[in-house]
Design a protein around this motif. Sequence first.
Motif, PDB file in Angstrom:
ATOM      1  N   ASN A  58       0.802  -1.232   0.000  1.00 27.19           N
ATOM      2  CA  ASN A  58       0.000   0.000   0.000  1.00 27.19           C
ATOM      3  C   ASN A  58       0.829   1.274   0.000  1.00 27.19           C
ATOM      4  N   GLY A  59       2.003   1.230  -0.558  1.00 28.00           N
ATOM      5  CA  GLY A  59       2.835   2.425  -0.649  1.00 28.00           C
ATOM      6  C   GLY A  59       2.162   3.490  -1.500  1.00 28.00           C
ATOM      7  N   PRO A  60       2.319   4.764  -1.140  1.00 24.99           N
ATOM      8  CA  PRO A  60       1.713   5.859  -1.907  1.00 24.99           C
ATOM      9  C   PRO A  60       2.508   6.119  -3.193  1.00 24.99           C
ATOM     10  N   LEU A  61       1.994   5.619  -4.306  1.00 25.65           N
ATOM     11  CA  LEU A  61       2.715   5.751  -5.575  1.00 25.65           C
ATOM     12  C   LEU A  61       2.921   7.204  -5.980  1.00 25.65           C
ATOM     13  N   SER A  62       2.028   8.088  -5.538  1.00 24.09           N
ATOM     14  CA  SER A  62       2.184   9.512  -5.864  1.00 24.09           C
ATOM     15  C   SER A  62       3.451  10.094  -5.240  1.00 24.09           C
ATOM     16  N   GLU A  63       4.037   9.400  -4.286  1.00 28.85           N
ATOM     17  CA  GLU A  63       5.290   9.836  -3.669  1.00 28.85           C
ATOM     18  C   GLU A  63       6.486   9.070  -4.237  1.00 28.85           C
ATOM     19  N   GLY A  64       6.219   8.273  -5.280  1.00 30.84           N
ATOM     20  CA  GLY A  64       7.272   7.480  -5.894  1.00 30.84           C
ATOM     21  C   GLY A  64       8.104   8.280  -6.881  1.00 30.84           C
ATOM     22  N   ILE A  65       9.031   7.585  -7.506  1.00 29.88           N
ATOM     23  CA  ILE A  65       9.933   8.208  -8.486  1.00 29.88           C
ATOM     24  C   ILE A  65       9.393   7.926  -9.884  1.00 29.88           C
ATOM     25  N   VAL A  66       9.150   9.010 -10.654  1.00 26.35           N
ATOM     26  CA  VAL A  66       8.670   8.879 -12.026  1.00 26.35           C
ATOM     27  C   VAL A  66       9.892   8.866 -12.947  1.00 26.35           C
ATOM     28  N   HIS A  67       9.995   7.819 -13.765  1.00 22.95           N
ATOM     29  CA  HIS A  67      11.120   7.706 -14.716  1.00 22.95           C
ATOM     30  C   HIS A  67      10.564   7.092 -15.999  1.00 22.95           C
ATOM     31  N   GLY A  68      10.815   7.792 -17.104  1.00 25.14           N
ATOM     32  CA  GLY A  68      10.227   7.345 -18.367  1.00 25.14           C
ATOM     33  C   GLY A  68       8.711   7.310 -18.226  1.00 25.14           C
ATOM     34  N   GLN A  69       8.106   6.185 -18.587  1.00 22.11           N
ATOM     35  CA  GLN A  69       6.660   6.006 -18.419  1.00 22.11           C
ATOM     36  C   GLN A  69       6.397   4.990 -17.312  1.00 22.11           C
ATOM     37  N   SER A  70       7.190   5.081 -16.243  1.00 24.40           N
ATOM     38  CA  SER A  70       7.072   4.167 -15.105  1.00 24.40           C
ATOM     39  C   SER A  70       7.143   4.953 -13.808  1.00 24.40           C
ATOM     40  N   VAL A  71       6.666   4.304 -12.737  1.00 21.86           N
ATOM     41  CA  VAL A  71       6.816   4.875 -11.398  1.00 21.86           C
ATOM     42  C   VAL A  71       7.336   3.776 -10.488  1.00 21.86           C
ATOM     43  N   THR A  72       8.225   4.168  -9.571  1.00 22.30           N
ATOM     44  CA  THR A  72       8.767   3.241  -8.584  1.00 22.30           C
ATOM     45  C   THR A  72       8.173   3.552  -7.228  1.00 22.30           C
ATOM     46  N   CYS A  73       7.598   2.534  -6.594  1.00 20.46           N
ATOM     47  CA  CYS A  73       6.983   2.698  -5.274  1.00 20.46           C
ATOM     48  C   CYS A  73       8.051   3.146  -4.268  1.00 20.46           C
ATOM     49  N   PRO A  74       7.727   4.129  -3.422  1.00 21.99           N
ATOM     50  CA  PRO A  74       8.724   4.631  -2.466  1.00 21.99           C
ATOM     51  C   PRO A  74       9.020   3.669  -1.318  1.00 21.99           C
ATOM     52  N   LEU A  75       8.185   2.652  -1.105  1.00 15.44           N
ATOM     53  CA  LEU A  75       8.418   1.761   0.031  1.00 15.44           C
ATOM     54  C   LEU A  75       9.376   0.613  -0.280  1.00 15.44           C
ATOM     55  N   HIS A  76       9.134  -0.109  -1.376  1.00 14.74           N
ATOM     56  CA  HIS A  76       9.940  -1.302  -1.634  1.00 14.74           C
ATOM     57  C   HIS A  76      10.402  -1.407  -3.083  1.00 14.74           C
ATOM     58  N   ASN A  77      10.360  -0.279  -3.794  1.00 13.19           N
ATOM     59  CA  ASN A  77      10.936  -0.193  -5.143  1.00 13.19           C
ATOM     60  C   ASN A  77      10.248  -1.043  -6.208  1.00 13.19           C
ATOM     61  N   TRP A  78       8.992  -1.393  -6.010  1.00  8.65           N
ATOM     62  CA  TRP A  78       8.280  -2.039  -7.101  1.00  8.65           C
ATOM     63  C   TRP A  78       8.103  -1.002  -8.206  1.00  8.65           C
ATOM     64  N   VAL A  79       8.235  -1.436  -9.455  1.00 12.16           N
ATOM     65  CA  VAL A  79       8.125  -0.535 -10.606  1.00 12.16           C
ATOM     66  C   VAL A  79       6.891  -0.904 -11.412  1.00 12.16           C
ATOM     67  N   PHE A  80       6.088   0.113 -11.765  1.00 12.34           N
ATOM     68  CA  PHE A  80       4.860  -0.096 -12.537  1.00 12.34           C
ATOM     69  C   PHE A  80       4.916   0.697 -13.831  1.00 12.34           C
ATOM     70  N   ASP A  81       4.468   0.048 -14.904  1.00 11.95           N
ATOM     71  CA  ASP A  81       4.309   0.717 -16.193  1.00 11.95           C
ATOM     72  C   ASP A  81       3.070   1.612 -16.086  1.00 11.95           C
ATOM     73  N   LEU A  82       3.225   2.904 -16.358  1.00 10.93           N
ATOM     74  CA  LEU A  82       2.105   3.838 -16.222  1.00 10.93           C
ATOM     75  C   LEU A  82       1.057   3.658 -17.333  1.00 10.93           C
ATOM     76  N   ASN A  83       1.409   2.998 -18.425  1.00 14.55           N
ATOM     77  CA  ASN A  83       0.449   2.741 -19.500  1.00 14.55           C
ATOM     78  C   ASN A  83      -0.508   1.609 -19.139  1.00 14.55           C
ATOM     79  N   THR A  84       0.052   0.523 -18.596  1.00 13.23           N
ATOM     80  CA  THR A  84      -0.740  -0.688 -18.348  1.00 13.23           C
ATOM     81  C   THR A  84      -1.029  -0.932 -16.876  1.00 13.23           C
ATOM     82  N   GLY A  85      -0.220  -0.364 -15.992  1.00 13.07           N
ATOM     83  CA  GLY A  85      -0.348  -0.614 -14.562  1.00 13.07           C
ATOM     84  C   GLY A  85       0.332  -1.896 -14.110  1.00 13.07           C
ATOM     85  N   VAL A  86       0.948  -2.628 -15.020  1.00  7.46           N
ATOM     86  CA  VAL A  86       1.563  -3.915 -14.701  1.00  7.46           C
ATOM     87  C   VAL A  86       2.922  -3.706 -14.034  1.00  7.46           C
TER      88      VAL A  86
END
Length: 109
Positions: free
Chosen positions: A48-76
């Motif tokens: 439940n990390g707040p993705l809005s506080e994550g790192i935006v890089h390219g078209q992805s965001v990295t969760c600030p808690l445990h560094n999970w990376v999500f594609d902003l196009n698909t959410g995967v």
Amino acid sequence: MSWIDIGSIEDIPLRGARVVKTKVGCVAVFRTSENEVFATSDRCPHKNGPLSEGIVHGQSVTCPLHNWVFDLNTGVAQGADEGQIDTYPAKVEAGRILLDGTLLMNRAA
């Protein structure tokens, strides 16, 4: 689609995000370094990390808690992690950010 004006693109810094409170919960709206806009759920499915506080890089965001990376196009989730976040249609017209309100209402039903 029924588009909702949520504010100016200048309200979100490059590689930053803002949160919009909706009936389906908090939606994170991201602005990439290329001035692209994406909207997703604000919570990482891992812890439940707040993705809005994550790192935006390219078209992805990295969760600030445990560094999970999500594609902003698909959410995967990317890499070895498995999971997905909700994504919502968003666009910019005349410098204003628009979210698809119809989809947000349908997901609430």
